[in-house]
Design a protein around this motif. Structure first.
Motif, PDB file in Angstrom:
ATOM      1  N   PHE A  25       0.736  -1.188  -0.100  1.00  0.00           N
ATOM      2  CA  PHE A  25       0.091  -0.058  -0.003  1.00  0.00           C
ATOM      3  C   PHE A  25       0.899   1.175   0.079  1.00  0.00           C
ATOM      4  O   PHE A  25       0.426   2.382  -0.840  1.00  0.00           O
ATOM      5  N   PRO A  26       1.893   1.285   0.659  1.00  0.00           N
ATOM      6  CA  PRO A  26       2.579   2.526   0.622  1.00  0.00           C
ATOM      7  C   PRO A  26       3.152   2.856  -0.892  1.00  0.00           C
ATOM      8  O   PRO A  26       3.316   3.878  -1.267  1.00  0.00           O
ATOM      9  N   SER A  29      -0.015   3.635  -3.093  1.00  0.00           N
ATOM     10  CA  SER A  29      -0.822   4.960  -2.976  1.00  0.00           C
ATOM     11  C   SER A  29       0.336   5.905  -3.338  1.00  0.00           C
ATOM     12  O   SER A  29      -0.482   6.842  -3.918  1.00  0.00           O
ATOM     13  N   ARG A  30       1.486   5.929  -3.607  1.00  0.00           N
ATOM     14  CA  ARG A  30       2.340   6.976  -4.066  1.00  0.00           C
ATOM     15  C   ARG A  30       2.568   7.066  -5.424  1.00  0.00           C
ATOM     16  O   ARG A  30       2.895   7.771  -6.056  1.00  0.00           O
ATOM     17  N   PRO A  34      -4.177   9.581  -4.907  1.00  0.00           N
ATOM     18  CA  PRO A  34      -5.654   9.569  -4.613  1.00  0.00           C
ATOM     19  C   PRO A  34      -6.706   9.293  -5.494  1.00  0.00           C
ATOM     20  O   PRO A  34      -7.461   8.245  -5.472  1.00  0.00           O
ATOM     21  N   LEU A  37      -5.991   5.707  -7.621  1.00  0.00           N
ATOM     22  CA  LEU A  37      -6.519   4.586  -6.099  1.00  0.00           C
ATOM     23  C   LEU A  37      -7.845   4.515  -5.944  1.00  0.00           C
ATOM     24  O   LEU A  37      -8.433   3.340  -5.982  1.00  0.00           O
ATOM     25  N   ALA A 244      -8.032   4.996   1.873  1.00  0.00           N
ATOM     26  CA  ALA A 244      -6.878   4.760   2.696  1.00  0.00           C
ATOM     27  C   ALA A 244      -7.018   4.635   4.150  1.00  0.00           C
ATOM     28  O   ALA A 244      -6.353   3.782   4.883  1.00  0.00           O
ATOM     29  N   LYS A 247      -8.727   1.008   5.081  1.00  0.00           N
ATOM     30  CA  LYS A 247      -7.745   0.122   4.643  1.00  0.00           C
ATOM     31  C   LYS A 247      -6.878  -0.190   5.820  1.00  0.00           C
ATOM     32  O   LYS A 247      -6.484  -1.327   6.386  1.00  0.00           O
ATOM     33  N   MET A 248      -6.360   0.947   6.445  1.00  0.00           N
ATOM     34  CA  MET A 248      -5.431   0.835   7.621  1.00  0.00           C
ATOM     35  C   MET A 248      -6.205   0.146   8.933  1.00  0.00           C
ATOM     36  O   MET A 248      -5.614  -0.560   9.552  1.00  0.00           O
ATOM     37  N   THR A 309      -0.834   7.123   8.569  1.00  0.00           N
ATOM     38  CA  THR A 309      -1.326   7.748   7.240  1.00  0.00           C
ATOM     39  C   THR A 309      -0.012   8.263   6.694  1.00  0.00           C
ATOM     40  O   THR A 309      -0.016   7.823   5.372  1.00  0.00           O
ATOM     41  N   SER A 313       0.689   5.936   3.471  1.00  0.00           N
ATOM     42  CA  SER A 313       0.058   6.344   2.416  1.00  0.00           C
ATOM     43  C   SER A 313       0.757   7.253   1.746  1.00  0.00           C
ATOM     44  O   SER A 313       0.670   7.772   0.521  1.00  0.00           O
ATOM     45  N   PHE A 317      -2.052  11.812   1.330  1.00  0.00           N
ATOM     46  CA  PHE A 317      -3.060  11.455   1.984  1.00  0.00           C
ATOM     47  C   PHE A 317      -3.359  11.801   3.385  1.00  0.00           C
ATOM     48  O   PHE A 317      -4.259  11.143   4.142  1.00  0.00           O
TER      49      PHE A 317
END
Length: 480
Positions: A25-26, A29-30, A34, A37, A244, A247-248, A309, A313, A317
């Motif tokens: 995910f890190p 997401s980058r 947003p 995704l 985001a 999901k966490m 976060t 993310s 994010f």
């Protein structure tokens, strides 16, 4: 197989399934940011309804019925039920796929992302291969672990190799689907000896399965309606930020739920045999665990929402921080409500009650989203989910108390667990600024360890019965 071994395999399975998004995910997401995704998770949220339609409640119903057959040692009946459910879900998966494709063609917002929908349609078709209920009833969690870990490793390599730019979001959707499909195909091949195609009776399942399906479908609606409504009412960016946060906190949820899954066949058997002592014993194991693990997990997610976060993310994010704080309390209520519904009410043949509660939850959630999303965007969706989960869990607790009047939920140990957790959290909150000077990663490593040491030491000093029983168990295993 013992509860401790089953639990260990389930924990390792959860670790395997949790490590994968923690690693990916890190990065994703980058790369996708947003907006892109959000596109993927908007489609995934919509397709979730069709996935539920594909299996017609068979996983939940299957645990109940297969546990009964296994409990009395009727393996021929076991094979018949398993085969009947499998054939029924093949037909429903095909029907669900056709319905999805027609919906995409007719609705403009969906048609704009038709390629992503088509990718997820593969999962809809193969959802009939979803036979986790078989492995849960057979208590074969070791095999599930090996299969899942192998698939995750392979998909991890493909992810980092193929996804390089935001335009690769189609490939990301494909990687979300392919591992699941491969895992399910392998599952079915491995249990082929349990298929039995003589003297099948599909009709006997229809009424109960339909009620359970409606229940699961309504649960699915308010599990996905937030992202669907955000995508339709606002935009993909809000969906990305909201996802985001979701999901966490959902990375932690399976850690709490896993023990309920392990205990499920035992509780169902005890309920059918009307062994109240065993019912209460197993309920105590889960609910004690839910408090002991759920309370610090919830509070740590709130304390460390900023670090989670930004680290997992990225700075784009930041808007998900408040959303995550709002959603974190869902952990305990959702875990408790899920356990009571699936492991207490369902084995007591309260399918209709579960369905009514779920329908109420759906309308409540949709109504809250309708009014809160325009005003508070993603935070409004988070607040709507929190309110819904709390109310639904309280209603289910009320139903459980009617079934087992003399069962006590708020014991002294459980109340003290909440009190201790809150006090420690407040103390750390006052001093967390000093630790944050060392960076997000150090904060994320130090705070949970510090919290855990203080928390468990205090519970031991307060003579928490469940903690003390765990210590005795560990000493025996280590021959201390």
């Amino acid at each position: 197989m013992s509860v401790s071994k089953n639990y260990l395999y389930n924990v390792l399975l959860i670790i395997s399934n949790t490590i994968f998004p923690i690693i990916t995910f890190p990065y994703i997401s980058r790369v996708l940011m947003p907006e892109y995704l959000g596109k993927v998770y908007f489609v995934q949220g919509v397709v979730a309804y069709f996935l539920i339609l594909s299996v017609l409640g068979a996983p939940n119903y299957g645990i109940k019925e297969l546990s009964k057959a296994k409990g009395i040692g009727d393996w021929l009946e076991f094979k018949k039920i398993f085969t009947e459910l499998f054939i029924m879900t093949i037909l429903s998966s095909i029907g669900s796929l056709i319905l999805l494709l027609v919906t995409v063609q007719l609705y403009g917002k969906f048609y704009q992302e038709k390629l992503i929908f088509y990718i997820f349609a593969i999962q809809v078709l193969f959802e009939c291969f979803h036979i986790n209920h078989f492995f849960i009833v057979m208590e074969n969690h070791k095999r599930r672990l090996i299969r899942s870990f192998t698939i995750r490793i392979l998909s991890l390599g493909f992810l980092f190799y193929f996804i390089k730019t935001p335009n690769d979001y189609y490939l990301y959707a494909l990687l979300l689907v392919v591992p699941e499909v491969l895992a399910r195909v392998i599952d079915v091949i491995s249990v082929r000896k349990y298929f039995y195609f003589k003297d099948l009776n599909f009709k006997r399942h229809t009424n109960s399965m339909f009620i359970i399906f409606l229940y699961i479908f309504t649960i699915g609606i308010y599990g996905s309606i937030d992202t669907t409504m955000l995508g339709i009412m606002i935009n993909d960016i809000e969906v990305g930020l909201y996802t985001a946060a979701v999901k966490m906190y959902k990375m932690v949820l399976p850690v709490i739920l896993t023990l309920g899954t392990v205990l499920s066949p035992r509780i169902i058997g005890a309920i059918k045999r009307k062994e109240k002592e065993n019912i209460y014993k197993n309920m105590d194991i889960f609910i004690d665990y839910c408090f002991i693990v759920g309370v610090p997990a919830t509070l740590l997610m709130m304390l460390l929402a900023r670090e989670f976060t930004l680290l997992f993310s990225g700075p784009d994010f930041k808007g998900a921080i408040e959303t995550m704080i709002i959603m974190s309390p869902c952990l305990g209520f959702l875990a408790l409500g899920t356990f009571i519904g699936g492991q207490v009410m369902l084995p007591n043949d309260l399918e209709k009650d579960i369905l009514i509660i779920s329908i109420f939850g759906v309308f409540l959630n949709i109504g809250l989203n309708y009014f809160l999303i325009p005003a508070y965007l993603r935070n409004g969706a988070a607040l709507a989910t929190l309110i819904t989960e709390v109310i639904v869990a309280l209603i289910k607790i009320g139903k459980m108390k009617k079934l087992y009047v003399d069962y006590k939920i708020l014991t002294k140990d459980r109340v003290l667990t909440v009190f201790v957790g809150v006090i420690i959290s407040y103390g750390i909150y006052l001093k967390i600024g000093y630790i944050r000077e060392f960076g997000n990663l150090i904060t994320l490593l130090i705070i949970p360890v510090l919290y855990g040491i203080i928390y468990f030491l205090i519970l031991i000093l307060l003579k928490n019965k469940r903690i003390l029983s765990w210590l005795v168990f560990i000493k025996k295993r280590l021959h201390i």
